[in-house]
Write a protein that holds these residues in place. Structure first.
Motif, PDB file in Angstrom:
ATOM      1  N   ARG A  93      16.679  18.820  33.881  1.00  0.00           N
ATOM      2  CA  ARG A  93      16.597  18.183  32.564  1.00  0.00           C
ATOM      3  C   ARG A  93      17.531  16.985  32.466  1.00  0.00           C
ATOM      4  O   ARG A  93      17.360  16.123  31.627  1.00  0.00           O
ATOM      5  CB  ARG A  93      16.888  19.170  31.462  1.00  0.00           C
ATOM      6  N   THR A 164      26.912  15.859  22.181  1.00  0.00           N
ATOM      7  CA  THR A 164      26.014  16.011  23.320  1.00  0.00           C
ATOM      8  C   THR A 164      26.556  15.191  24.484  1.00  0.00           C
ATOM      9  O   THR A 164      26.786  13.984  24.347  1.00  0.00           O
ATOM     10  CB  THR A 164      24.565  15.557  22.991  1.00  0.00           C
ATOM     11  N   THR A 166      25.204  14.512  27.738  1.00  0.00           N
ATOM     12  CA  THR A 166      24.299  13.510  28.322  1.00  0.00           C
ATOM     13  C   THR A 166      23.760  12.570  27.248  1.00  0.00           C
ATOM     14  O   THR A 166      23.400  11.429  27.545  1.00  0.00           O
ATOM     15  CB  THR A 166      23.108  14.178  29.044  1.00  0.00           C
ATOM     16  N   ASP A 307      30.250  26.072  30.950  1.00  0.00           N
ATOM     17  CA  ASP A 307      29.836  26.208  32.352  1.00  0.00           C
ATOM     18  C   ASP A 307      30.743  27.144  33.136  1.00  0.00           C
ATOM     19  O   ASP A 307      30.472  27.430  34.298  1.00  0.00           O
ATOM     20  CB  ASP A 307      29.819  24.838  33.050  1.00  0.00           C
ATOM     21  N   ILE A 329      27.746  27.005  22.598  1.00  0.00           N
ATOM     22  CA  ILE A 329      27.023  25.786  22.970  1.00  0.00           C
ATOM     23  C   ILE A 329      25.536  26.044  23.193  1.00  0.00           C
ATOM     24  O   ILE A 329      24.682  25.319  22.676  1.00  0.00           O
ATOM     25  CB  ILE A 329      27.638  25.166  24.255  1.00  0.00           C
TER      26      ILE A 329
END
Ligand code: EPZ
Length: 419
Positions: A93, A164, A166, A307, A329
């Motif tokens: 993505r 956000t 990205t 992450d 998130i």
């Protein structure tokens, strides 16, 4: 489909070299589309997502040369096809990172909508809304985003409804070639955003404030080539730090930036793990005694990284007490909990919260990875479990970790890849 076979019970010892950051390499490779001159990036990790992005750049017409030592040279002298096709976007993505650069450089972009992935819906509505504020006309048809800016982009005041990463990167790249000033408020503060701004400024952009919540970009006519070494991967470093803690080992991570990991370091110390900085660019993680349960809530940087949530959950299965893990998130980032329970963990998932009761002795099992960081979590659990664990579908792992099993074997793990 490869799998990893792991025999648990070895304490990891020694040094682990940290690779370049996947989540820096992706936007920086996309930024190469902004100039017709060659850009050379060093320390690019050769992982699956990077190969996908390199393929995507080639499809637009850019030349991409990869040497064996982590250097990638991109020359987008001519962009014949400002597109990101579904076949590539469905596997990654982050391909939406070419939306801004293509629209800014060529005046048009056709990018497949990413669709969801295992951890959530992964919409790009914020990218699209911001690009429209820069003057692009953006439509959606047949599963594609179609952006047009025939007269070029113009600077604007952008305020992201929610942070956000990205989205911030996409718009910063587009704004670099827009006419006039763009201000991005509520911008992501991740180190990868600052690394992208550093490359763009080397290419002639005029960007200030990257790494803070407000970024100012003075658009320029054109950008030139540059050479840049990307930052080390803080998520890989965090994963190996947790590997040292969960196996009761003593690892020194080299070529990393410890301050990118402060939120994790604080939590590891609270859990009873010894974390020190023996030299510039290295981090030593040692655990000798019992682990204490520690609550964690994921937040945008500099908060605790989403992450690293799955990896930390594996660690908390070995900790004494109840650990409350809250994922703010993504809406579906607890799949690893079910697999960890199959190995003997005691985790209860309630919406955005997971309650981990420990310590529990884990036993080796056949488990299936569902996404990149969940697979890392299962490998960590396998390193401490009694007996043999087989982690299936490790192609998820290969998306973001460079030679992970070699690095683990070097540190004393008993792990083997099987096709
Ligand atoms: C980046 O993804 C990272 N990927 C992710 O790493 C990371 O988990 C994530 O940031 C959060 O830190 C890369 O940098 C390539 P977001 P990104 O846009 O940018 C919602 C990994 O494991 N949102 O910051 O896609 C979104 O649904 C990967 O390496 C919208 O609603 O994440 C999410 O709930 C996984 N609309 C939240 O915002 C939008 O237009 C944060 O997403 C964009 C996002």
């Amino acid at each position: 489909m490869d799998k990893l076979r792991i025999w648990g019970g070895c304490a990891l010892e020694g040094e682990v070299p940290i690779s370049g950051a996947k989540n820096s390499a992706l936007p920086l490779l996309a930024a190469c589309l902004l100039t017709e001159e060659p850009v050379t990036l060093h320390r690019i990790p050769q992982v699956r997502d990077i190969r996908t992005m390199q393929e995507l750049l080639r499809l637009t017409g850019a030349e991409v040369h990869v040497d064996g030592a982590g250097a990638v040279r991109v020359c987008a002298a001519r962009i014949a096809r400002p597109e990101a096709p579904y076949e590539l976007v469905k596997t990654m993505r982050a391909s939406s990172l070419v939306l801004g650069p293509l629209a800014a450089r060529t005046g048009k972009a056709r990018v497949s909508l990413p669709g969801g992935c295992a951890i959530g819906a992964r919409p790009v509505n914020l990218h699209i809304a911001a690009l429209e504020q820069l003057g692009a006309r953006v439509g959606q048809s047949h599963g594609y985003i179609e952006a047009a800016a025939p007269g070029g982009l113009r600077g604007a005041l952008i305020h992201f409804d929610r942070i956000t990463v990205t989205g911030t990167e996409d718009i910063m790249m587009a704004a670099a070639l827009a006419r006039g000033e763009t201000v991005i408020e509520n911008a992501a503060r991740e180190p990868e955003v600052a690394d992208l701004a550093e490359l763009l400024n080397k290419m002639g952009a005029r960007i200030e404030g990257a790494g803070t919540s407000t970024i100012r970009i003075q658009g320029v006519e054109r950008l030139g080539g540059a050479t840049h070494t990307i930052i080390p991967d803080r998520i890989e470093a965090g994963t190996f730090a947790i590997a040292a803690a969960i196996t009761g080992g003593d690892l020194t991570l080299t070529g990393c930036i410890p301050e990118h990991l402060n939120a994790l370091i604080v939590k590891l110390r609270q859990a009873g793990v010894e974390v020190t900085v023996p030299a510039e660019g290295s981090l030593r993680v040692r655990r000798a005694g019992a682990l204490r349960a520690v609550d964690v809530t994921t937040e945008e940087y500099p908060g605790f990284a989403t992450d690293l949530q799955a990896q930390f959950m594996a660690l908390m299965t070995q900790a004494d007490g109840i650990a409350l893990i809250t994922e703010t998130i993504f809406e579906n980032r607890f799949m690893h909990a079910l697999e960890l329970n199959r190995m003997g963990a005691n985790i209860r998932v309630e919406g955005r919260q997971a309650i981990v009761a420990g310590p529990r002795t884990l036993t080796g099992a056949q488990v299936i990875a569902s996404d990149l960081r969940a697979s890392a979590s299962l490998v960590l659990a396998g390193l401490v479990a009694r007996g043999e664990t087989v982690v299936d579908r490790v192609y998820h792992l290969d998306r973001g970790y460079e030679r992970i099993e070699q690095k683990l074997v070097q540190a004393g793990a008993r792990i083997r890849r099987e096709s």
